[in-house]
Design a protein around this motif. Structure first.
Motif, mmCIF file in Angstrom:
data_model
loop_
_atom_site.group_PDB
_atom_site.id
_atom_site.type_symbol
_atom_site.label_atom_id
_atom_site.label_comp_id
_atom_site.label_asym_id
_atom_site.label_seq_id
_atom_site.Cartn_x
_atom_site.Cartn_y
_atom_site.Cartn_z
ATOM 1 N N GLU A 3 43.818 31.125 42.022
ATOM 2 C CA GLU A 3 44.462 32.412 42.205
ATOM 3 C C GLU A 3 45.241 32.782 40.952
ATOM 4 O O GLU A 3 45.992 31.959 40.411
ATOM 5 N N PRO A 4 45.063 34.005 40.458
ATOM 6 C CA PRO A 4 45.866 34.421 39.299
ATOM 7 C C PRO A 4 47.331 34.528 39.674
ATOM 8 O O PRO A 4 47.676 34.755 40.837
ATOM 9 N N LEU B 157 48.965 44.251 27.307
ATOM 10 C CA LEU B 157 48.273 43.425 28.302
ATOM 11 C C LEU B 157 48.759 43.765 29.700
ATOM 12 O O LEU B 157 47.961 43.870 30.646
ATOM 13 N N ALA B 158 50.068 43.946 29.844
ATOM 14 C CA ALA B 158 50.664 44.132 31.161
ATOM 15 C C ALA B 158 50.545 45.561 31.683
ATOM 16 O O ALA B 158 50.441 45.769 32.893
ATOM 17 N N TYR B 159 50.565 46.543 30.799
ATOM 18 C CA TYR B 159 50.587 47.943 31.231
ATOM 19 C C TYR B 159 49.305 48.706 30.902
ATOM 20 O O TYR B 159 49.197 49.891 31.234
ATOM 21 N N PRO C 183 48.074 34.868 29.407
ATOM 22 C CA PRO C 183 47.825 36.282 29.098
ATOM 23 C C PRO C 183 46.903 36.946 30.117
ATOM 24 O O PRO C 183 47.054 38.132 30.421
ATOM 25 N N GLN C 184 45.962 36.183 30.666
ATOM 26 C CA GLN C 184 45.047 36.742 31.662
ATOM 27 C C GLN C 184 45.795 37.140 32.928
ATOM 28 O O GLN C 184 45.388 38.064 33.644
ATOM 29 N N ASP C 185 46.906 36.451 33.227
ATOM 30 C CA ASP C 185 47.704 36.792 34.400
ATOM 31 C C ASP C 185 48.310 38.186 34.275
ATOM 32 O O ASP C 185 48.520 38.875 35.285
ATOM 33 N N HIS D 163 48.356 43.767 36.187
ATOM 34 C CA HIS D 163 48.105 45.200 36.022
ATOM 35 C C HIS D 163 47.030 45.676 37.007
ATOM 36 O O HIS D 163 47.185 46.733 37.641
ATOM 37 N N ALA D 164 45.970 44.899 37.155
ATOM 38 C CA ALA D 164 44.889 45.264 38.074
ATOM 39 C C ALA D 164 45.406 45.389 39.500
ATOM 40 O O ALA D 164 45.049 46.329 40.222
#
Length: 405
Positions: free
Chosen positions: A175-176, A202-204, A312-314, A319-320
């Motif tokens: 799970e992310p 990355l976040a926004y 970083p993928q988190d 955001h998704a």
């Protein structure tokens, strides 16, 4: 060759060998070369029957050269790989080449294509798992082998693929880590410039880290408040290279106004005037390398922010999830560059820790508001009934006084 009645066959010919058995021969419809049946026959009648059947299959378009399936898996795998490589990403080419070299050819490469059965594929997969190969890598190796056999079917070397009815090892459930708004802000506040801006993207904006590394001056549209994602920086065998995004799609991303203002300041102060200039560079002025950037900047900020196991993928997953929650999965899929929304829901759109409790709290608040509304309405209705009763009582009293007079 004349038959028993002295007439020549319309298709093919048969002859008796010194052994006494009969051989059937025919012209290959594709090459015109003379070919022999894959085996000899006990009688001339059997040989003629095989030629008649073969002719019918050629007319119907269902004929397959019996010798075609004798090509080995390794030989056909090389032809498939050479033809597929130009359409694959560089890292995928390296991955597939390694899987063929290490896990496919040494184990099933010497098999003839027509000799491989589903049981052989199952035994091959079991052998990979016994070596300790991860479920993910095992599944990828199977995907490569299944494409090799599918190509053999498409090219009429074999009738059906042996890669059918196969149960693959399950991938571990991962799970992310979905961050709250405060956690994201805390992480960003512990990064130095310009790495805080990179993490904000990355976040926004939901960028992949390679897409963030590959952003150039020309990709920023200050007038319309957006960026264009059309490249990704990747690494293969220690070498950096620019490639198309994972989905091969160029996509525009509209950014919050404050983020556009920060990008404008960054372009003015830190980025060269060249349209191809990268937005983010290392200390030496070269493109960023993922492992070095994480070790030097990102992971230290995670520790300083008192967070745990954040990648970083988190941030992309966070955001998704936020976009999917507010605007729907389709909007999130488009923003992340996914051609299929199922990818978004399967890998990214998740609820963050504590969100389920917030949902329950919100439902309870809705219930309490509705309850208070019902009570107020009931009180107003009750007050109206009392007023009507008092009014009616006064009218009755007035009537009584009038009658008395």
């Amino acid at each position: 060759m004349p038959n028993n009645r002295g007439r020549r066959r319309r298709f093919g010919a048969v002859r008796q060998l010194k052994s006494g058995r009969w051989q059937a021969r025919y012209r290959d419809p594709a090459t015109g070369l003379l070919r022999s049946a894959p085996h000899t026959f006990e009688t001339k009648t059997d040989a003629n029957l095989w030629l008649t059947t073969t002719e019918a299959e050629i007319i119907k378009g269902t004929f397959r050269d019996p010798s075609a399936g004798k090509v080995t898996v390794a030989e056909w795998g090389k032809r498939w790989f050479d033809s597929a490589s130009p359409h694959l990403k560089r890292r995928t080419v390296t991955l597939y080449a390694g899987l063929i070299r290490l896990w496919i050819n040494p184990r099933v490469g010497d098999y003839e294509l027509s000799a491989v059965r589903p049981i052989h594929i199952k035994e091959w997969l079991a052998g990979l798992q016994k070596t300790g190969l991860s479920a993910s890598r095992t599944r990828t190796a199977y995907r490569v082998l299944s494409q090799i056999f599918a190509s053999a079917v498409d090219n009429d070397l074999i009738a059906v693929t042996p890669c059918r009815g196969i149960k693959l090892p399950r991938l571990p459930e991962t799970e992310p880590h979905i961050l709250s708004t405060r956690e994201v802000q805390r992480l960003i506040s512990n990064l130095n410039r310009p790495h805080d801006l990179l993490v904000k993207l990355l976040a926004y904006a939901g960028l992949r880290i390679g897409e963030g590394f590959a952003l150039r001056r020309k990709d920023v549209d200050l007038v319309n408040g957006l960026i264009w994602v059309d490249e990704a920086l990747a690494e293969d065998a220690g070498q950096l290279f620019f490639d198309t995004p994972k989905s091969h799609q160029k996509r525009p991303l509209t950014l919050p106004a404050y983020l556009i203002r920060e990008l404008q300041e960054h372009l003015t102060l830190r980025v060269a005037d060249d349209p191809a200039a990268l937005l983010f560079l290392g200390r030496t002025g070269r493109p960023l390398r993922y492992n070095s950037w994480r070790r030097t900047h990102f992971d230290k900020a995670v520790d300083r922010a008192s967070l745990k196991d954040v990648t970083p993928q988190d941030l992309r997953a966070t955001h998704a999830s936020q976009v999917a929650d507010r605007h729907g999965v389709m909007a999130a899929a488009k923003r992340l560059g996914h051609a299929n929304a199922s990818v978004t829901t399967r890998h990214y759109a998740r609820s963050r820790d504590g969100q389920d409790a917030e949902i329950a709290k919100g439902l309870n608040a809705d219930y309490e508001r509705a309850k208070r509304t019902r009570v107020r309405k009931a009180k107003r209705a009750e007050g109206g009934d009392v007023a009507r009763t008092l009014h009616e009582g006064k009218n009755e009293a007035s009537k009584s006084d009038g009658q008395g007079d």
